[in-house]
Design a protein around this motif. Structure first.
Motif, PDB file in Angstrom:
ATOM      1  N   GLY A  79      47.797  19.033  71.634  1.00 12.79           N
ATOM      2  CA  GLY A  79      47.818  20.243  71.063  1.00 12.79           C
ATOM      3  C   GLY A  79      47.316  21.533  71.952  1.00 12.79           C
ATOM      4  N   GLN A  80      47.124  22.634  71.315  1.00  9.15           N
ATOM      5  CA  GLN A  80      46.738  23.764  71.974  1.00  9.15           C
ATOM      6  C   GLN A  80      45.199  23.501  72.047  1.00  9.15           C
ATOM      7  OE1 GLN A  80      47.641  25.578  73.704  1.00  9.15           O
ATOM      8  NE2 GLN A  80      49.741  26.815  73.091  1.00  9.15           N
ATOM      9  N   THR A  81      44.597  24.213  73.165  1.00  7.02           N
ATOM     10  CA  THR A  81      43.155  24.422  73.165  1.00  7.02           C
ATOM     11  C   THR A  81      42.593  25.721  73.134  1.00  7.02           C
ATOM     12  OG1 THR A  81      42.952  22.493  74.647  1.00  7.02           O
ATOM     13  CG2 THR A  81      41.154  23.843  74.647  1.00  7.02           C
ATOM     14  N   ILE A  82      42.241  26.186  72.089  1.00  8.47           N
ATOM     15  CA  ILE A  82      41.674  27.538  71.885  1.00  8.47           C
ATOM     16  C   ILE A  82      40.139  27.727  71.454  1.00  8.47           C
ATOM     17  CG2 ILE A  82      42.135  29.719  70.640  1.00  8.47           C
ATOM     18  CD1 ILE A  82      44.929  28.857  70.177  1.00  8.47           C
ATOM     19  N   ILE A  83      39.358  28.400  72.109  1.00  8.81           N
ATOM     20  CA  ILE A  83      37.936  28.388  71.925  1.00  8.81           C
ATOM     21  C   ILE A  83      37.255  29.856  71.908  1.00  8.81           C
ATOM     22  CG2 ILE A  83      35.669  27.409  72.531  1.00  8.81           C
ATOM     23  CD1 ILE A  83      36.841  25.236  73.873  1.00  8.81           C
ATOM     24  N   LYS A  84      36.586  30.245  71.094  1.00  8.26           N
ATOM     25  CA  LYS A  84      35.911  31.615  71.149  1.00  8.26           C
ATOM     26  C   LYS A  84      34.253  31.315  70.882  1.00  8.26           C
ATOM     27  CE  LYS A  84      35.986  36.145  69.386  1.00  8.26           C
ATOM     28  NZ  LYS A  84      36.550  36.999  68.555  1.00  8.26           N
ATOM     29  N   TYR A 133      44.881  27.243  82.304  1.00  6.01           N
ATOM     30  CA  TYR A 133      43.807  27.761  81.303  1.00  6.01           C
ATOM     31  C   TYR A 133      43.606  29.033  81.730  1.00  6.01           C
ATOM     32  CZ  TYR A 133      42.712  23.186  79.626  1.00  6.01           C
ATOM     33  OH  TYR A 133      42.997  21.530  79.193  1.00  6.01           O
ATOM     34  N   ASN A 134      43.556  29.943  80.536  1.00  7.02           N
ATOM     35  CA  ASN A 134      42.984  31.418  80.520  1.00  7.02           C
ATOM     36  C   ASN A 134      41.696  31.534  80.136  1.00  7.02           C
ATOM     37  OD1 ASN A 134      42.413  34.114  79.139  1.00  7.02           O
ATOM     38  ND2 ASN A 134      44.433  34.537  80.131  1.00  7.02           N
ATOM     39  N   LEU A 135      40.879  32.076  80.797  1.00  9.36           N
ATOM     40  CA  LEU A 135      39.250  32.045  80.808  1.00  9.36           C
ATOM     41  C   LEU A 135      38.820  33.516  80.890  1.00  9.36           C
ATOM     42  CD1 LEU A 135      38.350  29.421  83.494  1.00  9.36           C
ATOM     43  CD2 LEU A 135      38.865  28.983  81.068  1.00  9.36           C
ATOM     44  N   TYR A 136      37.866  33.895  79.655  1.00 13.69           N
ATOM     45  CA  TYR A 136      37.619  35.347  79.782  1.00 13.69           C
ATOM     46  C   TYR A 136      35.989  35.150  79.543  1.00 13.69           C
ATOM     47  CZ  TYR A 136      36.671  40.130  77.729  1.00 13.69           C
ATOM     48  OH  TYR A 136      36.176  41.202  77.708  1.00 13.69           O
ATOM     49  N   LYS A 194      44.137  26.453  87.251  1.00  9.14           N
ATOM     50  CA  LYS A 194      44.731  24.945  86.615  1.00  9.14           C
ATOM     51  C   LYS A 194      43.327  24.278  86.744  1.00  9.14           C
ATOM     52  CE  LYS A 194      47.553  21.309  88.065  1.00  9.14           C
ATOM     53  NZ  LYS A 194      48.441  20.783  89.133  1.00  9.14           N
ATOM     54  N   LEU A 195      43.242  23.441  85.432  1.00  8.26           N
ATOM     55  CA  LEU A 195      42.132  22.423  85.412  1.00  8.26           C
ATOM     56  C   LEU A 195      42.730  20.935  85.378  1.00  8.26           C
ATOM     57  CD1 LEU A 195      39.754  24.329  83.044  1.00  8.26           C
ATOM     58  CD2 LEU A 195      39.593  24.229  85.367  1.00  8.26           C
ATOM     59  N   ASN A 196      42.077  20.086  85.890  1.00  7.69           N
ATOM     60  CA  ASN A 196      42.416  18.572  85.662  1.00  7.69           C
ATOM     61  C   ASN A 196      41.473  18.223  84.350  1.00  7.69           C
ATOM     62  OD1 ASN A 196      44.073  18.457  87.901  1.00  7.69           O
ATOM     63  ND2 ASN A 196      42.400  18.319  89.108  1.00  7.69           N
ATOM     64  N   SER A 221      30.314  36.973  74.859  1.00 10.97           N
ATOM     65  CA  SER A 221      31.375  36.321  74.408  1.00 10.97           C
ATOM     66  C   SER A 221      32.178  35.800  75.095  1.00 10.97           C
ATOM     67  CB  SER A 221      32.004  37.223  73.338  1.00 10.97           C
ATOM     68  OG  SER A 221      32.766  38.262  73.852  1.00 10.97           O
ATOM     69  N   PHE A 222      32.906  34.544  74.925  1.00 13.64           N
ATOM     70  CA  PHE A 222      33.867  34.042  75.770  1.00 13.64           C
ATOM     71  C   PHE A 222      35.200  33.434  75.014  1.00 13.64           C
ATOM     72  CE2 PHE A 222      31.772  30.166  74.439  1.00 13.64           C
ATOM     73  CZ  PHE A 222      32.811  29.334  74.522  1.00 13.64           C
ATOM     74  N   THR A 223      36.307  33.392  75.621  1.00 14.39           N
ATOM     75  CA  THR A 223      37.355  32.748  75.261  1.00 14.39           C
ATOM     76  C   THR A 223      37.959  31.796  76.088  1.00 14.39           C
ATOM     77  OG1 THR A 223      38.769  34.506  75.835  1.00 14.39           O
ATOM     78  CG2 THR A 223      37.985  34.536  73.585  1.00 14.39           C
ATOM     79  N   ILE A 224      38.736  30.536  75.627  1.00 14.79           N
ATOM     80  CA  ILE A 224      39.315  29.596  76.600  1.00 14.79           C
ATOM     81  C   ILE A 224      40.550  29.344  75.991  1.00 14.79           C
ATOM     82  CG2 ILE A 224      39.377  27.441  77.597  1.00 14.79           C
ATOM     83  CD1 ILE A 224      36.141  27.672  77.515  1.00 14.79           C
ATOM     84  N   TRP A 225      41.641  29.430  76.703  1.00 15.71           N
ATOM     85  CA  TRP A 225      43.147  29.184  75.916  1.00 15.71           C
ATOM     86  C   TRP A 225      43.960  28.306  76.945  1.00 15.71           C
ATOM     87  CZ3 TRP A 225      47.387  33.438  76.010  1.00 15.71           C
ATOM     88  CH2 TRP A 225      48.465  32.902  75.325  1.00 15.71           C
ATOM     89  N   ARG A 226      44.184  27.170  76.640  1.00 13.28           N
ATOM     90  CA  ARG A 226      45.284  26.630  77.669  1.00 13.28           C
ATOM     91  C   ARG A 226      46.624  27.047  77.031  1.00 13.28           C
ATOM     92  NH1 ARG A 226      48.674  22.533  77.135  1.00 13.28           N
ATOM     93  NH2 ARG A 226      47.941  21.912  75.172  1.00 13.28           N
ATOM     94  N   ILE A 227      47.156  27.678  78.108  1.00 12.92           N
ATOM     95  CA  ILE A 227      48.491  28.472  78.109  1.00 12.92           C
ATOM     96  C   ILE A 227      49.603  27.387  78.502  1.00 12.92           C
ATOM     97  CG2 ILE A 227      47.660  30.698  78.379  1.00 12.92           C
ATOM     98  CD1 ILE A 227      48.363  30.710  81.185  1.00 12.92           C
ATOM     99  N   LYS A 228      49.459  26.340  79.064  1.00 13.24           N
ATOM    100  CA  LYS A 228      50.387  25.390  79.627  1.00 13.24           C
ATOM    101  C   LYS A 228      49.776  24.204  79.820  1.00 13.24           C
ATOM    102  CE  LYS A 228      54.211  25.116  83.123  1.00 13.24           C
ATOM    103  NZ  LYS A 228      54.589  25.381  84.497  1.00 13.24           N
TER     104      LYS A 228
END
Length: 228
Positions: A79-84, A133-136, A194-196, A221-228
């Motif tokens: 599934g999706q990976t979404i973290i804040k 992954y999108n990292l902020y 791209k993360l393994n 603050s940070f966010t992590i979101w797997r986009i693909k």
């Protein structure tokens, strides 16, 4: 004996137990085969045991199937990976050096963690699967010291070798005019990588050791979101 009637009855019962209906086609290939546009004038009501978070979509064979959105956005590795993560009054740094001049940032609160992939003990995110992954990372200091460099950085720890590398940063010197600090108290950085599976992501802050006590009321603050 009327054999025609006999075969008619057999055909009738056969079509009752197994039949395919074609609309605008004489050769249906599914239970209901519609060759053309379809309009549904009443709402589709799912059984009470079914999830309402479903949509209908065409598959590669142009057959309509239901897709469970809960499965797509589930907490499983598929599934999706979404973290804040948030750091308010409890924002601090750990006594762990990432690279020269950088300290690992600690976030006391996770507002979102779909997948439970962020370890709040060592403040590390571990990629559950290979992907993009999108990292902020956002950092806002309540006060600054002049003539010092403040930075926010995103780091990757290779899951195989353990080597730490800096992926993205925003760092610049604080400037004061007539004794008044005029630099922006905000540092932020964003990257796509791209993360393994097994790779780790950590967030770091660059500041002189004497400045580390300046963020009692600072924010991070940070966010992590797997986009693909």
């Amino acid at each position: 004996m009327n054999y025609k009637f006999y075969f008619f009855v057999i055909g009738l019962f056969s079509s009752f137990f197994y039949c395919q209906v074609g609309i605008n086609t004489t050769d249906p290939t599914a239970t209901l085969d519609v060759n053309g546009n379809t309009r549904i004038r009443t709402a589709l009501v799912l059984p009470v045991t079914e999830s309402a978070n479903k949509i209908m979509a065409f598959d590669s064979n142009n057959l309509v199937n239901t897709i469970d959105l809960n499965r797509i956005f589930s907490n499983s590795p598929n599934g999706q990976t979404i973290i804040k993560g948030l750091g308010g009054a409890g924002f601090s740094v750990l006594p762990l050096s990432l690279l020269t001049g950088w300290q690992k940032v600690s976030f006391p609160v996770l507002e979102i963690d779909e997948g439970l992939n962020f370890n709040t003990t060592n403040q590390e995110f571990t990629a559950p699967k290979t992907g993009i992954y999108n990292l902020y990372f956002f950092l806002e200091m309540a006060s600054l010291s002049s003539a010092s460099t403040l930075g926010a950085g995103i780091f990757k720890v290779d899951g195989t070798t353990g080597v730490t590398s800096l992926l993205s940063e925003e760092s610049f010197l604080n400037i004061s005019v007539l004794g008044i600090n005029v630099s922006s108290p905000i540092r932020k950085t964003l990257t796509i990588v791209k993360l393994n599976a097994g790779d780790k992501i950590v967030f770091g802050m660059k500041a002189p050791l004497l400045d580390i006590g300046l963020f009692a009321n600072s924010k991070a603050s940070f966010t992590i979101w797997r986009i693909k």
